[in-house]
Design a protein around this motif. Sequence first.
Motif, PDB file in Angstrom:
ATOM      1  N   ARG A 291      10.154  -5.697  -1.854  1.00 28.48           N
ATOM      2  CA  ARG A 291      10.921  -6.019  -2.661  1.00 28.48           C
ATOM      3  C   ARG A 291      12.025  -4.644  -3.130  1.00 28.48           C
ATOM      4  NH1 ARG A 291       6.495  -7.883  -7.326  1.00 28.48           N
ATOM      5  NH2 ARG A 291       8.260  -8.592  -8.118  1.00 28.48           N
ATOM      6  N   CYS A 292      11.776  -3.569  -2.472  1.00 25.21           N
ATOM      7  CA  CYS A 292      12.577  -2.530  -3.010  1.00 25.21           C
ATOM      8  C   CYS A 292      14.094  -2.406  -2.440  1.00 25.21           C
ATOM      9  CB  CYS A 292      11.825  -1.201  -2.592  1.00 25.21           C
ATOM     10  SG  CYS A 292      12.670   0.182  -3.242  1.00 25.21           S
ATOM     11  N   PRO A 293      15.012  -2.257  -3.342  1.00 28.35           N
ATOM     12  CA  PRO A 293      16.284  -2.243  -2.995  1.00 28.35           C
ATOM     13  C   PRO A 293      16.794  -0.932  -2.231  1.00 28.35           C
ATOM     14  CG  PRO A 293      16.228  -1.832  -5.268  1.00 28.35           C
ATOM     15  CD  PRO A 293      14.959  -2.160  -4.810  1.00 28.35           C
ATOM     16  N   LEU A 294      15.834   0.316  -2.304  1.00 31.93           N
ATOM     17  CA  LEU A 294      16.141   1.342  -1.733  1.00 31.93           C
ATOM     18  C   LEU A 294      15.357   1.612  -0.722  1.00 31.93           C
ATOM     19  CD1 LEU A 294      15.958   3.554  -4.961  1.00 31.93           C
ATOM     20  CD2 LEU A 294      17.980   2.421  -3.967  1.00 31.93           C
ATOM     21  N   CYS A 295      14.659   0.457   0.048  1.00 30.47           N
ATOM     22  CA  CYS A 295      13.715   0.781   1.005  1.00 30.47           C
ATOM     23  C   CYS A 295      14.269   1.390   2.405  1.00 30.47           C
ATOM     24  CB  CYS A 295      13.108  -0.533   1.363  1.00 30.47           C
ATOM     25  SG  CYS A 295      11.785  -0.589   2.906  1.00 30.47           S
TER      26      CYS A 295
ATOM     27  N   GLU B 113       2.743   5.973   3.402  1.00 31.75           N
ATOM     28  CA  GLU B 113       2.631   5.804   2.119  1.00 31.75           C
ATOM     29  C   GLU B 113       3.478   6.867   1.399  1.00 31.75           C
ATOM     30  OE1 GLU B 113      -1.284   4.966  -0.049  1.00 31.75           O
ATOM     31  OE2 GLU B 113      -1.626   4.066   1.706  1.00 31.75           O
ATOM     32  N   PRO B 114       3.842   6.582   0.322  1.00 34.01           N
ATOM     33  CA  PRO B 114       4.559   7.818  -0.442  1.00 34.01           C
ATOM     34  C   PRO B 114       3.312   8.421  -1.265  1.00 34.01           C
ATOM     35  CG  PRO B 114       5.105   5.764  -1.386  1.00 34.01           C
ATOM     36  CD  PRO B 114       4.231   5.553  -0.360  1.00 34.01           C
ATOM     37  N   PRO B 115       3.181   9.806  -1.397  1.00 34.55           N
ATOM     38  CA  PRO B 115       2.206  10.370  -2.103  1.00 34.55           C
ATOM     39  C   PRO B 115       2.843  10.303  -3.704  1.00 34.55           C
ATOM     40  CG  PRO B 115       3.835  12.160  -1.052  1.00 34.55           C
ATOM     41  CD  PRO B 115       4.182  10.595  -0.620  1.00 34.55           C
TER      42      PRO B 115
ATOM     43  N   HIS C 245       9.342   7.703  -1.798  1.00 36.76           N
ATOM     44  CA  HIS C 245       9.672   8.682  -0.797  1.00 36.76           C
ATOM     45  C   HIS C 245      11.177   9.059  -1.455  1.00 36.76           C
ATOM     46  CE1 HIS C 245       6.811   8.334   2.000  1.00 36.76           C
ATOM     47  NE2 HIS C 245       6.743   6.989   2.164  1.00 36.76           N
ATOM     48  N   MET C 246      11.886   8.158  -2.131  1.00 35.69           N
ATOM     49  CA  MET C 246      13.308   8.473  -2.558  1.00 35.69           C
ATOM     50  C   MET C 246      13.375   9.272  -3.838  1.00 35.69           C
ATOM     51  SD  MET C 246      14.721   7.060   0.192  1.00 35.69           S
ATOM     52  CE  MET C 246      13.421   6.710   1.170  1.00 35.69           C
ATOM     53  N   VAL C 247      12.327   9.592  -4.384  1.00 39.45           N
ATOM     54  CA  VAL C 247      12.522  10.236  -5.621  1.00 39.45           C
ATOM     55  C   VAL C 247      12.061  11.895  -5.434  1.00 39.45           C
ATOM     56  CG1 VAL C 247      11.548  10.499  -8.204  1.00 39.45           C
ATOM     57  CG2 VAL C 247      12.038   8.191  -7.263  1.00 39.45           C
TER      58      VAL C 247
ATOM     59  N   HIS D  48      10.949   5.493 -10.700  1.00 42.19           N
ATOM     60  CA  HIS D  48      10.362   4.475  -9.463  1.00 42.19           C
ATOM     61  C   HIS D  48      11.328   3.199  -9.585  1.00 42.19           C
ATOM     62  CE1 HIS D  48       7.827   2.139  -6.832  1.00 42.19           C
ATOM     63  NE2 HIS D  48       7.139   3.479  -6.731  1.00 42.19           N
ATOM     64  N   PRO D  49      11.809   2.731  -8.186  1.00 40.99           N
ATOM     65  CA  PRO D  49      12.521   1.484  -8.335  1.00 40.99           C
ATOM     66  C   PRO D  49      11.820   0.338  -8.758  1.00 40.99           C
ATOM     67  CG  PRO D  49      12.680   2.709  -6.173  1.00 40.99           C
ATOM     68  CD  PRO D  49      11.450   3.498  -6.895  1.00 40.99           C
ATOM     69  N   TYR D  50      10.340   0.338  -8.732  1.00 47.62           N
ATOM     70  CA  TYR D  50       9.707  -0.829  -9.774  1.00 47.62           C
ATOM     71  C   TYR D  50       9.704  -0.621 -10.923  1.00 47.62           C
ATOM     72  CZ  TYR D  50       5.745  -3.709 -10.848  1.00 47.62           C
ATOM     73  OH  TYR D  50       4.979  -4.631 -11.338  1.00 47.62           O
TER      74      TYR D  50
ATOM     75  N   ILE E 253      11.091   4.781   6.426  1.00 52.92           N
ATOM     76  CA  ILE E 253       9.826   5.680   6.254  1.00 52.92           C
ATOM     77  C   ILE E 253       8.764   4.943   5.374  1.00 52.92           C
ATOM     78  CG2 ILE E 253      11.124   7.005   4.448  1.00 52.92           C
ATOM     79  CD1 ILE E 253       9.065   9.208   4.772  1.00 52.92           C
ATOM     80  N   CYS E 254       9.738   4.031   4.396  1.00 56.91           N
ATOM     81  CA  CYS E 254       8.686   3.441   3.312  1.00 56.91           C
ATOM     82  C   CYS E 254       7.913   2.481   4.100  1.00 56.91           C
ATOM     83  CB  CYS E 254       9.671   2.676   2.378  1.00 56.91           C
ATOM     84  SG  CYS E 254      10.896   3.800   1.610  1.00 56.91           S
ATOM     85  N   ARG E 255       8.196   1.794   5.114  1.00 54.39           N
ATOM     86  CA  ARG E 255       7.708   0.720   5.956  1.00 54.39           C
ATOM     87  C   ARG E 255       6.079   1.332   6.598  1.00 54.39           C
ATOM     88  NH1 ARG E 255      12.373  -2.505   5.807  1.00 54.39           N
ATOM     89  NH2 ARG E 255      13.467  -1.187   7.182  1.00 54.39           N
TER      90      ARG E 255
HETATM   91  S1  SF4 Z   1       8.766   4.438  -1.407  1.00 51.02           S
HETATM   92 FE1  SF4 Z   1      10.508   3.352  -0.580  1.00 51.02          FE
HETATM   93  S2  SF4 Z   1      10.066   1.386  -0.557  1.00 51.02           S
HETATM   94 FE2  SF4 Z   1       8.607   2.377  -1.848  1.00 51.02          FE
HETATM   95  S3  SF4 Z   1       9.324   2.490  -3.959  1.00 51.02           S
HETATM   96 FE3  SF4 Z   1      10.364   4.150  -2.941  1.00 51.02          FE
HETATM   97  S4  SF4 Z   1      12.128   3.556  -2.037  1.00 51.02           S
HETATM   98 FE4  SF4 Z   1      11.124   1.616  -2.361  1.00 51.02          FE
END
Ligand code: SF4
Lengths: 329, 324
Positions: free
Chosen positions: A290-294, A302-304, A318-320, A248-250, A297-299
């Motif tokens: 705050r996410c570099p990969l945003c 909500e990612p499951p 969403h990106m993993v 996860h990017p966080y 869809i992220c906005r």
């Molecule tokens: S869902 Fe999007 S914004 Fe959230 S962590 Fe993953 S890439 Fe970043």
Amino acid sequence: MSHLLEVNDLEVKFGLRQGDLTAINGISFNLDKGERMGLVGESGAGKSVTGFAIINLISKPGFISGGRVIFNGQDLAALSEEAMREIRGNHISMIFQDPMMTLNPVLTIGTQMVETLQAHRRITRPEAEAIALEKLKKVQIPSPEKRLAQYPHEFSGGMRQRIVIAIALITDPEIIIADEPTTALDVTIQAEIMDLLQQLCESEDTGLILITHDLGVVSQVTEKIAVMYAGKIVESGLTDRVVNNPKHPYTQGLIKALPGSLQPGARLNQIPGMMPTLTDIPPGCAFNPRCPLCETICRNQEPPFIPVDHLTRMVACHMVKPDPSMGTR
Amino acid sequence: MFAFVVRRITQALFVMLIISLVGFSIKNKIGDPIRDLVGERVTPAERELLRDKLGLNDPFVTQYLRFAKNAVQGDLGVSFFHKKPALAVIAAKAPATLELVFGAALIIIFISLPIGVFSAIYPRSAFSRFTMAFSTLGVSVPVFLTAIVLIYIFSVELNWLPSYGRGETVSLGGWDSGLFTVDGIMHLILPCFSLASIMLPLFIRLIRSEMMEVLETEYIKFAWAKGLHRKRIWFIHAFKNTLLPVITVFGVQIGIMFAFTILTETVFQWQGMGFMFLEAVERSDISLLVAYLMVVGAVFVVVNTVVDIIYGLVNPTIRIAGRK
Ligand code: SF4
Ligand SMILES: Nc1ncnc2c1ncn2[C@@H]1O[C@H](COP(=O)(O)OP(=O)(O)OP(=O)(O)O)[C@@H](O)[C@H]1O
Ligand SMILES: [Mg+2]
């Protein structure tokens, strides 16, 4: 197989004048006997609230608004006050952050230890004192016989945290929840106290939920980890997997911010921005500003929180993408 | 603990020294001991002779030391009006006042503690809200108004309780006590409640706010996390910590209550020191006034010292911690 502790879709709200604010937004994890788990995340992520929710002891306007906390087959969130009292300090103990504030200044150490036993067992004071002595020896308090009659102010910070640990262990609980147990201590003794706690949990086969900011400590002490952001778990898995290969990017941001991962002379990689307050959690993925990969869809969505490999790793992003061998979900 | 007691007693002696200096200064500047002794009809020449003989022309310090030496031996001068040693006059009046203050203190303790503690534990209950509103009002009601209202209701209208005097007293080795007869107790009720009413709202609010603060502390949260019974958390863990600051304030306020006895005793024709004080003011009986000041000062200091020592016994950190 059922787990010792199963937290399912737990939700905690604070009833404020502006309305209910969600502090914990549907988190799930479990803990087996003797298992040690780290709960990490920046300030305000909801780690402490989660800890208190497990023993149903959230401070005033807060309340459990959904989900279940199954311990030994019973739902703690639905227990009566008296039945819950029997669990607290008996089956599940807590250790707080600041040992200078945790002990009652006007009661002796002996009283504060004995009363814990007497709250849960029919036991005489001499019998309870014998157990207290044994636990004080376990946490390496020198000449414990003399110490029982002393008051908290006669001890240093490190000694007090040892006493708090002894109190937490006095009933031989199945689980200890330690909320930043070394943060308030002198750096020179932090490692000492952490080692002691780890060694005691190991030898007594006690489960540990270790709440901390310190990823270094988590990777030393725990077997698994849950990373929290804005009231949710965003990544969980085996500790060394997550720390060495964050998905996860966080989590990646947290690991990069670790001083140990820096080359000499390199700048500290703080994640830009701040954890949102409860009133302005952004829609979609809460981490998106705050996410570099945003991405878009992220906005919006909500990612499951889904499993991404065969080693219990779960991620909400969403990106993993799940490991291709996992099959379609 | 021993060092603490010694320190507190030293402080008390120092305060007594200052009170005696003030008392002596008043006597020295305003008092007229010649009049106290021989009355008005004596020639100036004779007076001057007497002044010399009595040492009244000696330096201030010499006179003060004589005054202090006499005071320590229990000689606080002679009341001009009563023609008796001032201390004897006061001693005859003291039991009435002490019993009045004692009764009021008991009422304060037994009413403010349960109400304060209850409304801290259940701050949102109707009872708590009511007592809070009531005590906000109560702070601003002067004592004589409370007294008059109480007299009107319980003496005039209901005719349940007497409204003046001490009633039947029993003499116990020179101490006239109203505590051992039903009539004496009946006479104590209204004056004690009136006197207590000044401090009650303050103590209810103080105990409530201290207890609420304590209930928010980490050690109380830890006590809950240990799974203790709630009675133990409230009445041992929280209550003991609530008492510490309350004890200190109590000591000071009991002392202040002696000042309020002057009003209460006047309204209820209570033959105590306060009543005597007002009479002494009317008669310009300076020796008696100064003696009253010294005695009340001493009572104040003794009460405060005892309360502080009790505080030291309750609070184990007293030896290292400074107090606010
Ligand atoms: S869902 Fe999007 S914004 Fe959230 S962590 Fe993953 S890439 Fe970043
Ligand atoms: N009594 C309360 N009333 C309102 N909001 C609260 C209360 N207690 C906590 N919160 C909110 O709940 C959220 C989570 O708080 P929590 O204390 O669990 O964070 P944390 O992860 O433990 O942070 P830290 O690392 O600073 O201890 C925060 O946004 C906090 O403001
Ligand atoms: Mg916290």
